[in-house]
Design a protein around this motif. Structure first.
Motif, PDB file in Angstrom:
ATOM      1  N   LEU A   1      12.512 -19.965 -39.340  1.00 39.30           N
ATOM      2  CA  LEU A   1      12.417 -20.416 -40.731  1.00 39.30           C
ATOM      3  C   LEU A   1      11.057 -20.014 -41.312  1.00 39.30           C
TER       4      LEU A   1
ATOM      5  N   PRO B   1       7.387 -24.060 -43.036  1.00 37.52           N
ATOM      6  CA  PRO B   1       8.308 -25.186 -42.905  1.00 37.52           C
ATOM      7  C   PRO B   1       7.560 -26.498 -42.642  1.00 37.52           C
ATOM      8  N   VAL B   2       8.205 -27.603 -42.985  1.00 41.64           N
ATOM      9  CA  VAL B   2       7.602 -28.912 -42.717  1.00 41.64           C
ATOM     10  C   VAL B   2       7.614 -29.129 -41.197  1.00 41.64           C
TER      11      VAL B   2
ATOM     12  N   PRO C   1      20.914 -37.601 -44.561  1.00 34.79           N
ATOM     13  CA  PRO C   1      21.893 -36.996 -45.477  1.00 34.79           C
ATOM     14  C   PRO C   1      22.103 -35.504 -45.196  1.00 34.79           C
ATOM     15  N   ASN C   2      23.121 -34.957 -45.821  1.00 35.51           N
ATOM     16  CA  ASN C   2      23.346 -33.515 -45.706  1.00 35.51           C
ATOM     17  C   ASN C   2      22.124 -32.785 -46.222  1.00 35.51           C
ATOM     18  N   MET C   3      21.838 -31.683 -45.614  1.00 33.15           N
ATOM     19  CA  MET C   3      20.721 -30.814 -46.025  1.00 33.15           C
ATOM     20  C   MET C   3      19.342 -31.412 -45.765  1.00 33.15           C
ATOM     21  N   SER C   4      19.280 -32.486 -44.988  1.00 34.57           N
ATOM     22  CA  SER C   4      17.964 -33.108 -44.813  1.00 34.57           C
ATOM     23  C   SER C   4      17.159 -32.439 -43.701  1.00 34.57           C
ATOM     24  N   GLY C   5      17.797 -31.593 -42.914  1.00 34.55           N
ATOM     25  CA  GLY C   5      17.049 -30.819 -41.908  1.00 34.55           C
ATOM     26  C   GLY C   5      17.400 -31.120 -40.461  1.00 34.55           C
ATOM     27  N   LYS C   6      18.548 -31.759 -40.231  1.00 31.31           N
ATOM     28  CA  LYS C   6      18.901 -32.153 -38.854  1.00 31.31           C
ATOM     29  C   LYS C   6      19.139 -30.935 -37.957  1.00 31.31           C
ATOM     30  N   SER C   7      20.037 -30.037 -38.406  1.00 31.70           N
ATOM     31  CA  SER C   7      20.370 -28.868 -37.563  1.00 31.70           C
ATOM     32  C   SER C   7      19.133 -28.023 -37.315  1.00 31.70           C
ATOM     33  N   THR C   8      18.339 -27.842 -38.373  1.00 31.67           N
ATOM     34  CA  THR C   8      17.131 -27.025 -38.236  1.00 31.67           C
ATOM     35  C   THR C   8      16.225 -27.609 -37.164  1.00 31.67           C
TER      36      THR C   8
ATOM     37  N   GLU D   1      26.702 -32.877 -35.141  1.00 30.84           N
ATOM     38  CA  GLU D   1      27.946 -33.205 -35.845  1.00 30.84           C
ATOM     39  C   GLU D   1      29.186 -33.055 -34.989  1.00 30.84           C
TER      40      GLU D   1
ATOM     41  N   HIS E   1      26.605 -37.799 -38.550  1.00 29.14           N
ATOM     42  CA  HIS E   1      26.771 -38.549 -39.799  1.00 29.14           C
ATOM     43  C   HIS E   1      27.427 -39.889 -39.516  1.00 29.14           C
TER      44      HIS E   1
ATOM     45  N   TYR F   1      12.152 -33.451 -45.303  1.00 27.88           N
ATOM     46  CA  TYR F   1      12.279 -32.844 -43.964  1.00 27.88           C
ATOM     47  C   TYR F   1      11.381 -33.546 -42.953  1.00 27.88           C
TER      48      TYR F   1
HETATM   49  N1  LIG Z   1      11.409 -28.618 -41.596  1.00 26.64           N
HETATM   50  C1  LIG Z   1      11.854 -27.944 -42.662  1.00 26.64           C
HETATM   51  N2  LIG Z   1      10.980 -27.396 -43.521  1.00 26.64           N
HETATM   52  C2  LIG Z   1      11.420 -26.714 -44.613  1.00 26.64           C
HETATM   53  N3  LIG Z   1      12.713 -26.527 -44.913  1.00 26.64           N
HETATM   54  C3  LIG Z   1      13.636 -27.040 -44.104  1.00 26.64           C
HETATM   55  C4  LIG Z   1      13.254 -27.781 -42.917  1.00 26.64           C
HETATM   56  N4  LIG Z   1      14.381 -28.177 -42.292  1.00 26.64           N
HETATM   57  C5  LIG Z   1      15.406 -27.705 -43.028  1.00 26.64           C
HETATM   58  N5  LIG Z   1      14.967 -27.021 -44.105  1.00 26.64           N
HETATM   59  C6  LIG Z   1      15.791 -26.377 -45.140  1.00 26.64           C
HETATM   60  O1  LIG Z   1      16.888 -27.221 -45.412  1.00 26.64           O
HETATM   61  C7  LIG Z   1      18.112 -26.537 -45.250  1.00 26.64           C
HETATM   62  C8  LIG Z   1      19.160 -27.474 -44.678  1.00 26.64           C
HETATM   63  O2  LIG Z   1      18.792 -27.865 -43.397  1.00 26.64           O
HETATM   64  P1  LIG Z   1      19.853 -28.262 -42.282  1.00 26.64           P
HETATM   65  O3  LIG Z   1      21.011 -27.335 -42.309  1.00 26.64           O
HETATM   66  O4  LIG Z   1      19.082 -28.373 -41.035  1.00 26.64           O
HETATM   67  O5  LIG Z   1      20.327 -29.697 -42.798  1.00 26.64           O
HETATM   68  P2  LIG Z   1      21.375 -30.673 -42.124  1.00 26.64           P
HETATM   69  O6  LIG Z   1      20.773 -32.020 -42.227  1.00 26.64           O
HETATM   70  O7  LIG Z   1      21.758 -30.217 -40.779  1.00 26.64           O
HETATM   71  O8  LIG Z   1      22.579 -30.539 -43.111  1.00 26.64           O
HETATM   72  P3  LIG Z   1      24.143 -30.889 -42.866  1.00 26.64           P
HETATM   73  O9  LIG Z   1      24.184 -32.305 -42.434  1.00 26.64           O
HETATM   74  O10 LIG Z   1      24.764 -30.669 -44.184  1.00 26.64           O
HETATM   75  O11 LIG Z   1      24.595 -29.934 -41.804  1.00 26.64           O
HETATM   76  C9  LIG Z   1      17.780 -25.381 -44.314  1.00 26.64           C
HETATM   77  O12 LIG Z   1      18.589 -24.276 -44.583  1.00 26.64           O
HETATM   78  C10 LIG Z   1      16.343 -25.078 -44.598  1.00 26.64           C
HETATM   79  O13 LIG Z   1      16.227 -24.095 -45.586  1.00 26.64           O
END
Ligand SMILES: Nc1ncnc2c1ncn2[C@@H]1O[C@H](COP(=O)(O)OP(=O)(O)OP(=O)(O)O)[C@@H](O)[C@H]1O
Length: 790
Positions: A508, A516-517, A535-542, A614, A647, A685
């Motif tokens: 990333l 990245p954070v 929540p969705n997109m909060s950064g879990k998978s990353t 998930e 979730h 994040y």
């Molecule tokens: N630590 C971080 N710093 C900056 N950006 C981040 C960070 N973690 C995630 N992101 C951004 O947020 C986006 C979504 O992250 P991620 O897919 O990990 O969310 P998620 O919680 O797994 O979502 P979902 O639950 O919908 O699968 C990533 O594509 C990335 O661009």
């Protein structure tokens, strides 16, 4: 061919060139697998023999790592209508050739005739991999039309114990070598770390990423080297400049030790080229020694020591008696042709000297003829050369002003590229033929001399294996150091705790504009299971991927993206991470998910790192929760370090039931969007303790997307209605709640008792707190069996 072996040829260096033979035991030995592989670019045979389970996960993983060009199996494994399960599985994934089973047995028979006692005893235990190698060598001889020179091949037996296992779907999920969304190489861990200068170095990096080390001592030795390279600029730049001049040493070696069965012109030309490459390579040994002279770390000193081998000097001396001092590797096919032509010293073979004089005269005649033509037609003609056309004429003019029909009629085979015409003439074609003829003669005579020279060299050639190992390893270590200089990585430690302070996702970082954070991670044996919500997109998978990538980086000897890091060696890294670009149907997505999770549960051990994201989203919520809950409880019985992103907030109750579970969540903030008078989500994040308090975040995410507002409104209403209904159904009597609490209490007691890591005092405090809480909540607690506390 090594001619393309520059740092930019990483792709060709990775094109499949491995041939693998696979044999499986029969009857009681079913599941015992023998494998032998050879990389046509590197003269090394790798043997392995191991027991696999009925899913053949190990074989498939090993094969995926090798990414073979072809796999050969005995024709008895693939009898039509009665093929073995292994054969069917392999054919689903790879290209398979059946080969006569006789060839799988011939080598063993030969060994058992008693040629070598060590090998004979070995053959009794490693029967299957030896059968595989027998067939492999026969097959290579058959397709390459060449055999390997005696005592020239390096043979390694590779057990599966020395490296950590990463299955192929985890490698894909983690984007180790290929990115699921982006075909660019740089958006992968390989891309982040690859600053290698030689094809051998980049191959080594690739295989290390797929199979990280597990031996702390070796990893620390590598880290010491990286540290020294980072601290000593002179060493770093000195080494890098020498290493970048090396060609593909492994491939060179491979071609050198093969003896063609027929003496064709191509075979002759290739041998001469390779001898020049060999000379070029050996001449780099001394500069490499000079660059390494002042190094201090044991591994670099060991590599320096390996360069002291006298055989390098012996081979070079022998080459110099026959080959001209200035014969060397050069870019451009005409340059290389000239080098080959004049490689052998004069006065070694007088016919060769005559042939070379003839060749020079023809080349001079060609140049003379073209300048005469230029004069005759007053055109800016020049002599050019390509390996396909030989010598031809080129002319750069404004093609619009000078159309091709204005060219003199004696110019034929005209082609146009941009503002340049290329053509030839009947005379030039004839001269090219003469030139080719004299070249053939030269190559033939040179080849004879080269073959004689090579036959004297073969006995010393083993030192080149060491050299290619040294070059590829140094290249990889330099690459790690290079990656560190571009980003602030830190040297990892190895303990029994996974602790990362302010770690970030390396890929990333590479692909995004802002850094990245960063987040902290702390997993120990007493707290080895993190449930991550948000929540969705909060950064879990990353975050999950970031942990695995840092673990892999640490285990291959690279620094990691963090302020501080400590790792427990992972023997296996398992991931179950959903990929969004899955084009399969919902049911097969679910089946894939179940297969992946079954694989993890079958193979997990106390030293594994498990990342699950998930789980259960491919089926309905109740079943999803049920499956996830059961999987968590199974994993909780091992000491594997597990990160479980979900979730399903129901799973967070596990923290209350198991002392080694910890809930973590990703924070989000709600900000008022003044212009639209709406609330917007701000993703921080940032990982914090506890479970997420966000509700209906799916709806909010849908709202933020381009889903029509009327649909979002409908969805909100339906959700409220269903939630109310569920609550109604779940409203339980005090007795039901009491029973549920008794059940939970009993499960917790069993688990706590099983977890022998807690010391007895802590256990007592923990249990009496539990009982107190239960007595407060349920006045009829006196009905519990009296000895529960014990
Ligand atoms: N630590 C971080 N710093 C900056 N950006 C981040 C960070 N973690 C995630 N992101 C951004 O947020 C986006 C979504 O992250 P991620 O897919 O990990 O969310 P998620 O919680 O797994 O979502 P979902 O639950 O919908 O699968 C990533 O594509 C990335 O661009």
């Amino acid at each position: 061919c090594p001619a393309q072996a520059t740092s930019s040829s990483a792709i060709s260096a990775h094109s499949p060139s491995v041939i693998v033979a696979v044999v499986e035991g029969r009857g009681l030995a079913r599941g015992e697998i023998g494998m032998a592989s050879i990389d046509l670019k590197s003269p090394q045979i790798i043997l392995s023999q191991f027991a696999d389970n009925t899913t053949y996960a190990k074989v498939i993983t090993k094969l995926k790592i090798l990414s073979p060009l072809e796999i050969i199996m005995s024709n008895t494994a693939c009898v039509a209508g009665n093929s073995t399960k292994l054969f069917t599985l392999i054919t689903e994934n790879f290209k398979v050739k059946d080969f006569h089973s006789f060839f799988f047995l011939v080598f063993i028979g030969f060994l058992q005739m008693g040629c070598n006692t060590v090998l004979y005893h070995w053959s009794l235990y490693r029967y299957y991999c030896l059968a595989a190698v027998a067939a492999l060598l026969k097959y290579v001889e058959f397709i390459q039309n060449s055999v390997y020179a005696p005592k020239s091949l390096k043979v390694c037996f590779q057990g599966s114990e020395q490296t950590a296992m990463i299955d192929s779907s985890s490698a894909q999920n983690l984007e180790l070598l290929v990115n699921n969304q982006d075909c660019r190489n740089s958006h992968t861990l390989f891309g982040v770390l690859n600053y290698t200068k030689t094809p051998g170095g980049s191959r080594r990096l690739r295989s290390n990423i797929l199979e990280p080390l597990v031996d702390v001592e070796t990893i620390n030795m590598r880290l010491d080297c990286v540290q020294e390279l980072l601290q000593d600029e002179e060493l770093f730049f000195g080494l890098q400049s020498v290493i970048s001049r090396f060609l593909d040493t492994e491939q060179l070696l491979s071609v050198l030790v093969q003896i063609p069965k027929q003496d064709t012109v191509n075979a002759a030309e290739s041998k001469i080229t390779n001898l020049i490459y060999l000379k070029h390579t050996l001449e780099l040994v001394d500069p490499l020694k000079v660059a390494l002279k002042k190094c201090n770390t044991p591994l670099l000193r060991a590599y320096y020591g390996s360069l002291e081998d006298k055989r390098f000097g012996i081979i070079l001396e022998k080459i110099r008696t026959v080959i001209n001092d200035d014969a060397r590797y050069m870019k451009g096919c005409l340059n290389m042709r000239t080098q080959k032509c004049y490689a052998v010293r004069s006065n070694i073979n007088e016919f060769l000297d005559i042939a070379r004089r003839t060749y020079t005269e023809i080349v001079d005649d060609i140049a003379g003829m073209i300048s005469q033509l230029a004069e005759k037609y007053s055109l800016p003609l020049r002599t050019s050369f390509s390996s396909a056309r030989g010598f031809f004429i080129q002319m750069t003019v404004d093609c619009a002003v000078f159309p091709s029909d204005q060219l003199p009629s004696e110019f034929i085979k005209i082609s146009k590229v941009k503002n340049s015409y290329s053509f030839t003439s009947a005379d030039l074609i004839k001269m090219n033929e003469r030139c080719q003829e004299s070249l053939r003669e030269i190559y033939h005579m040179t080849y004879m001399i080269v073959c004689k020279l090579l036959s004297e060299i073969y006995e010393y050639v083993h030192c080149l294996y060491k050299l290619s190992d040294t070059v590829s390893m140094l290249d990889m270590l330099l690459s790690f150091a290079h990656a560190c200089t571009l980003s602030d990585y830190v040297r990892p430690e190895f303990t029994d705790t996974l602790a990362i302070k302010q770690g970030w996702h390396p890929i990333l970082e590479k692909i995004s504009v802002e850094k990245p954070v960063a987040n902290n991670t702390y997993i120990t044996e007493g707290s080895n299971f993190l449930i991550i919500t948000g929540p969705n997109m909060s950064g879990k998978s990353t975050y999950l991927k970031q942990i695995a990538l840092c673990q892999i980086m640490a285990q291959i000897g690279s620094y990691v993206p963090a302020e501080y890091s400590s790792f427990r060696i992972a023997e296996q890294i398992f991931t179950r991470i959903s990929t969004d670009d899955d084009i399969e149907t919902n049911s097969s997505t679910f089946m894939k998910e179940m297969k992946e999770i079954a694989y993890i549960l079958h193979n997990v051990n106390d030293n594994s790192l498990v990342l699950i994201d998930e789980l259960g989203r491919g089926t309905n919520t109740e079943e999803g929760i049920g499956i996830s809950y059961a999987v968590c409880e199974y994993l909780l019985s091992s000491k594997a370090f597990t990160l479980f992103a979900t979730h399903f907030l129901e799973l967070c109750h596990l923290e209350a039931l198991y002392p080694n579970v910890e809930n973590m969540h990703f924070e989000v903030q709600h900000v008022k969007n003044a212009s639209r008078n709406k609330e917007a989500i701000l993703y921080t994040y940032k990982l914090s303790k506890g479970l997420t308090e966000e509700k209906n975040y799916g709806l909010r995410a849908a709202e933020a997307s381009s889903l029509p507002p009327s649909i979002v409104m409908d969805a909100r209403e339906i959700t409220t209605h269903i939630t109310r209904q569920i609550l109604q159904n779940h409203r339980s009597t005090p007795e039901m709640e009491r029973q549920r609490a008794v059940y939970h209490l009993a499960t917790r007691l069993v688990q706590t008792a099983r977890n022998s890591q807690l010391d007895r005092d802590k256990l007592r405090v923990y249990l009496s707190n539990l009982k107190k809480k239960y007595e407060e909540d349920f006045p009829r607690a006196e009905e519990l069996p009296e000895k529960t506390e014990e």
